[in-house]
Design an enzyme around this catalytic site. Structure first.
Site, PDB file in Angstrom:
ATOM      1  N   ARG A 113       0.833  -1.212   0.000  1.00  0.00           N
ATOM      2  CA  ARG A 113       0.000   0.000   0.000  1.00  0.00           C
ATOM      3  C   ARG A 113       0.863   1.256   0.000  1.00  0.00           C
ATOM      4  NH1 ARG A 113      -2.970   2.168   4.835  1.00  0.00           N
ATOM      5  NH2 ARG A 113      -4.302   3.841   4.052  1.00  0.00           N
ATOM      6  N   HIS A 117       0.480   3.877  -2.967  1.00  0.00           N
ATOM      7  CA  HIS A 117       0.007   5.242  -2.758  1.00  0.00           C
ATOM      8  C   HIS A 117       1.076   6.280  -3.072  1.00  0.00           C
ATOM      9  CE1 HIS A 117      -3.881   4.579  -0.253  1.00  0.00           C
ATOM     10  NE2 HIS A 117      -3.679   3.580  -1.101  1.00  0.00           N
ATOM     11  N   HIS A 253      -6.458  -5.588  -3.414  1.00  0.00           N
ATOM     12  CA  HIS A 253      -7.377  -5.608  -2.280  1.00  0.00           C
ATOM     13  C   HIS A 253      -7.559  -7.013  -1.716  1.00  0.00           C
ATOM     14  CE1 HIS A 253      -9.687  -1.546  -2.882  1.00  0.00           C
ATOM     15  NE2 HIS A 253      -8.444  -1.393  -2.498  1.00  0.00           N
ATOM     16  N   TRP A 269     -10.788  -8.522   2.737  1.00  0.00           N
ATOM     17  CA  TRP A 269     -11.550  -8.839   1.529  1.00  0.00           C
ATOM     18  C   TRP A 269     -11.599 -10.349   1.279  1.00  0.00           C
ATOM     19  CZ3 TRP A 269      -8.349  -4.614   1.959  1.00  0.00           C
ATOM     20  CH2 TRP A 269      -8.853  -3.370   1.575  1.00  0.00           C
TER      21      TRP A 269
END
Length: 372
Positions: A113, A117, A253, A269
């Site tokens: 992540r 990002h 995800h 998830w």
């Protein structure tokens, strides 16, 4: 004329002397230039000055001496990426790491992540943002809603940065994400170092759109499926991704989980939170998803999200829209049936994401520029 010849001779000797010093440095070897970033480093194990005999023909053929990393101008400032990898793996394997949303957690999803990002701010139209700069170290980017919790990832990697001070934060974050993907069973992704760090928050990418509170990153819900689908295309098209690539990137995800103290959402998830696989797409297609109304026996007070019949798994509105939108859904169905296709596409699109905005040292033009 004699003076001109002497000047040319002096310049030639000086350049080849500098060239020889670089090639003799053990941490460097000849490598081919990769598009978009600095030359791909293959270290250690130099062939030494013997390769200098190849002369200009070697350079003209597109082969150059790898330049130092992180904006350092000394030939001796190479980074041993095998050693960096070992240190990152040690952090990933630390059994003291815990996650409140699921058992058996590792920092792998968090590092992915962080890399995602830091790269996802790229704009192909203005050639701003992207993985070059590590501007998430500063405000206002650090406090963008989409980056909540990523200071933890930065702090966990700080000891590695201190061990290898000539390595940029930009390179470290991307390399840590790539190592995490591979350690979680994902595809090998080419890593090209050469990113440099911006000096302050003044360099943070600017975003004036409706999602400015999340900076240039995608939001989870725009109020309706149509608006959420349009938002995803708006954000990802700006980075240069089409529908298939959007769906492939969304497969990330399948790793990790959401946290109420970060994004406000809760839960994983999939049940394979630390394994890169097509489970995310299988869950989307094969499971049943309804709006979450309770949490651990109490009314759910968080933002709109979906849950499966067990209440253990969740999906965001931006996940559910991938099966509501006709064009997105066909790629979800493809990846749900064919894990090999997903892994191939995932590796390619993550590599593209991580190279977004990475200018490196190839910005200079002409073979002679590599001596500068």
């Amino acid at each position: 004329l004699k003076t001109l010849y002497r000047s040319a001779a002096v310049w030639s000797v000086a350049m080849w002397s500098r060239f020889a010093r670089c090639t003799a440095t053990p941490a460097f070897r000849f490598v081919k230039v990769a598009a978009g970033c600095a030359p791909t480093v293959q270290a250690p194990g130099s062939r030494g000055i013997a390769l200098a005999s190849a002369g200009v023909a070697t350079v003209v053929a597109g082969w150059v001496v790898a330049r130092p990393l992180g904006g350092v101008s000394s030939c001796e400032a190479a980074v041993d990426w095998n050693a960096v990898r070992k240190e990152i793996v040690k952090v990933l394997d630390n059994d003291k790491y815990v996650d409140s949303s699921y058992d058996g957690a590792t920092p792998g999803p968090l590092f992915l992540r962080l890399g995602w990002h830091s790269s996802g701010t790229f704009c192909k139209h203005t050639n701003t943002g992207g993985s070059d700069g590590a501007t998430m170290r500063f405000e206002p980017e650090m406090s963008w809603g989409a980056n909540a919790g990523l200071k933890l990832a930065q702090d966990m990697l700080e000891p590695v940065k201190k061990q290898f001070p000539s390595m940029s934060y930009s390179d470290l974050w991307i390399f840590a994400a790539i190592v995490a993907i591979e350690e979680m069973g994902g595809p090998k992704i080419k890593f090209t170092p050469g990113r440099t760090d911006k000096p302050s928050g003044k360099e943070c990418p600017v975003w004036e759109g409706s999602t400015h509170k999340d900076g240039r990153l995608p939001g989870a819900d725009m109020g309706s499926p149509d608006k959420t689908a349009a938002h995803l295309r708006y954000i990802f098209n700006r980075m240069g991704f089409d529908d298939r690539e959007i769906v492939a990137l969304s497969g990330a995800h399948g790793l990790g989980a959401c946290h109420t103290d970060r994004s406000g959402f809760w839960g994983p998830w999939t049940r394979a939170q630390t394994t890169v696989s097509n489970e995310y797409y299988r869950e989307l297609i094969e499971n049943t998803w309804t709006v979450k109304t309770t949490h651990k026996g109490k009314p759910w007070k968080g933002p709109l999200q979906f849950e499966d019949p067990t209440g253990d798994l969740m999906m965001l509105p931006s996940d559910i829209v991938l099966i509501q939108d006709k064009e997105f859904r066909k790629y979800v169905e493809l990846y749900a049936k064919d894990q090999d296709s997903f892994l191939k596409d995932f590796g390619a699109v993550v590599g593209k994401l991580f190279d977004g905005g990475c200018k490196g040292s190839t910005a200079k033009k002409g073979w002679f520029s590599w001596f500068s």
